[in-house]
Design a protein around this motif. Structure first.
Motif, PDB file in Angstrom:
ATOM      1  N   ASP A   1      24.556  65.302 -46.837  1.00  0.00           N
ATOM      2  CA  ASP A   1      24.222  63.872 -46.787  1.00  0.00           C
ATOM      3  C   ASP A   1      24.738  63.285 -45.473  1.00  0.00           C
ATOM      4  N   PRO A   2      23.861  62.752 -44.596  1.00  0.00           N
ATOM      5  CA  PRO A   2      24.333  62.213 -43.317  1.00  0.00           C
ATOM      6  C   PRO A   2      25.067  60.891 -43.455  1.00  0.00           C
ATOM      7  N   VAL A   3      24.868  60.190 -44.567  1.00  0.00           N
ATOM      8  CA  VAL A   3      25.471  58.875 -44.753  1.00  0.00           C
ATOM      9  C   VAL A   3      26.901  58.986 -45.260  1.00  0.00           C
ATOM     10  N   CYS A   4      27.111  59.756 -46.300  1.00  0.00           N
ATOM     11  CA  CYS A   4      28.459  59.917 -46.866  1.00  0.00           C
ATOM     12  C   CYS A   4      28.598  61.300 -47.489  1.00  0.00           C
ATOM     13  N   GLY A   5      28.440  62.327 -46.652  1.00  0.00           N
ATOM     14  CA  GLY A   5      28.507  63.702 -47.103  1.00  0.00           C
ATOM     15  C   GLY A   5      29.875  64.324 -46.920  1.00  0.00           C
ATOM     16  N   GLY A   6      29.880  65.523 -46.333  1.00  0.00           N
ATOM     17  CA  GLY A   6      31.113  66.282 -46.212  1.00  0.00           C
ATOM     18  C   GLY A   6      32.217  65.582 -45.469  1.00  0.00           C
ATOM     19  N   HIS A   7      31.882  64.704 -44.518  1.00  0.00           N
ATOM     20  CA  HIS A   7      32.920  64.008 -43.762  1.00  0.00           C
ATOM     21  C   HIS A   7      33.727  63.055 -44.643  1.00  0.00           C
ATOM     22  N   VAL A   8      33.109  62.528 -45.718  1.00  0.00           N
ATOM     23  CA  VAL A   8      33.853  61.651 -46.624  1.00  0.00           C
ATOM     24  C   VAL A   8      34.804  62.484 -47.487  1.00  0.00           C
ATOM     25  N   VAL A   9      34.352  63.669 -47.887  1.00  0.00           N
ATOM     26  CA  VAL A   9      35.230  64.557 -48.651  1.00  0.00           C
ATOM     27  C   VAL A   9      36.458  64.929 -47.818  1.00  0.00           C
ATOM     28  N   GLU A  10      36.260  65.179 -46.536  1.00  0.00           N
ATOM     29  CA  GLU A  10      37.389  65.493 -45.664  1.00  0.00           C
ATOM     30  C   GLU A  10      38.405  64.347 -45.663  1.00  0.00           C
ATOM     31  N   ARG A  11      37.914  63.132 -45.567  1.00  0.00           N
ATOM     32  CA  ARG A  11      38.794  61.958 -45.592  1.00  0.00           C
ATOM     33  C   ARG A  11      39.470  61.813 -46.961  1.00  0.00           C
ATOM     34  N   TYR A  12      38.724  62.078 -48.026  1.00  0.00           N
ATOM     35  CA  TYR A  12      39.252  62.017 -49.391  1.00  0.00           C
ATOM     36  C   TYR A  12      40.434  62.972 -49.532  1.00  0.00           C
ATOM     37  N   ARG A  13      40.283  64.177 -48.999  1.00  0.00           N
ATOM     38  CA  ARG A  13      41.346  65.181 -49.094  1.00  0.00           C
ATOM     39  C   ARG A  13      42.560  64.826 -48.234  1.00  0.00           C
ATOM     40  N   GLN A  14      42.327  64.040 -47.205  1.00  0.00           N
ATOM     41  CA  GLN A  14      43.438  63.599 -46.364  1.00  0.00           C
ATOM     42  C   GLN A  14      44.276  62.518 -47.043  1.00  0.00           C
TER      43      GLN A  14
END
Length: 299
Positions: A241-254
């Motif tokens: 998902d380009p809007v809120c895909g893997g990069h949001v999960v990375e932030r979530y894990r941080q």
């Protein structure tokens, strides 16, 4: 085995209405057991959950509504739409249905932010939340990567962009946010479009589109709800998902203590329609683990 769909024409016959602040809200409920509130995303409606509806209703009391301004609910023109009011709506629906026990939440996109507000109210003692699972949502506003159409809807000409938005524009947006092999059928696109235009919905599309600004305004409150602990959480996310895909999960894990996040490879913004079998599996595993008192491991 693929999950059976519920045609929109059938789904619509199973709905009920209740009044919320003078507006008609369409809602659905099925099953018995612990209440599970399903919160849909933008700009669609509760029909998004139709693949998961029967499997979840076999285990829980599932509840969903088309939020104010969406789907087959009222779409008042002279109205300021707010995620806070949508949370009020969810609580009013639960009261209408005489739900008094703690509620489990499953929220996608816009609905996931409504879930964050309900979590915040839980920590204030104004709601009872038993667990919460998020699907593809900008839980942290700094991670949101809006499409051009979303930026245009937020502009001074948003009202014009909304009124000139056509089915072809919907198809163009979908092609950008779905996984490469999981695009919806033409029939499904027709159904999504019919829900968007119901009750002259294009007149309010730009008004509904202001929710990213609310996420910024209430970031401390809504991110704080994720960090407060005490409520089991899981984040199931379509990775491409380009809007809120893997990069949001990375932030979530941080940011989130002991984060529980599941990445679905090759899946885009709508995992519950693109790969409902995977979403169902990961949701049921989540429920089974914390109900047995077992620690959840990061997936």
């Amino acid at each position: 085995m693929p999950l059976a769909e519920i045609p929109l024409s059938v789904w619509r016959t199973r709905g009920h209405d209740f009044s919320f602040r003078g507006q008609t809200i369409r809602y659905w409920t099925a099953g018995q057991g612990e209440p599970l509130l399903l919160l849909h995303g933008f700009p669609t409606a509760s029909w998004d959950w139709h693949y998961l509806w029967q499997p979840l209703a076999q285990r829980y009391r599932v509840i969903a509504c088309d939020m104010l301004g969406f789907g087959d609910s009222s779409k008042p023109l002279r109205h300021t739409y707010s995620l806070l009011e949508q949370a009020d709506l969810q609580q009013a629906l639960l009261e209408h249905l005489n739900v008094t026990e703690p509620v489990h939440l499953l929220g996608h996109d816009y609905g996931a932010t409504v879930a964050q507000e309900l979590l915040a109210r839980h920590h204030e003692g104004r709601a009872q939340i038993a667990s919460c699972v998020f699907l593809n949502a900008a839980l942290f506003p700094e991670c949101h990567r809006p499409l051009l159409i979303q930026k245009l809807l937020l502009s001074r000409l948003g009202w014009l962009v909304a009124r000139t938005f056509r089915r072809d524009d919907l198809v163009d947006c979908v092609s950008k946010i779905y996984g490469p092999c999981t695009h919806p059928s033409e029939s499904a696109l027709d159904d999504c479009w019919s829900l968007m235009v119901a009750n002259r919905g294009m007149r309010v599309l730009h008004k509904l589109s202001t929710y990213p600004l609310e996420r910024i305004t209430y970031r401390e409150r809504w991110v704080g709800a994720l960090l407060a602990g005490g409520v089991p959480l899981r984040f199931i996310n379509g990775a491409v998902d380009p809007v809120c895909g893997g990069h949001v999960v990375e932030r979530y894990r941080q940011l989130v203590p002991e984060p529980d996040a599941v990445l679905l490879q090759g899946i885009g913004h709508y995992p519950h329609t693109e790969s409902p079998t995977q979403v169902l599996h990961h949701y049921l595993v989540f429920r089974a683990h914390f109900q047995l008192g077992r620690p959840l491991k990061q997936a």
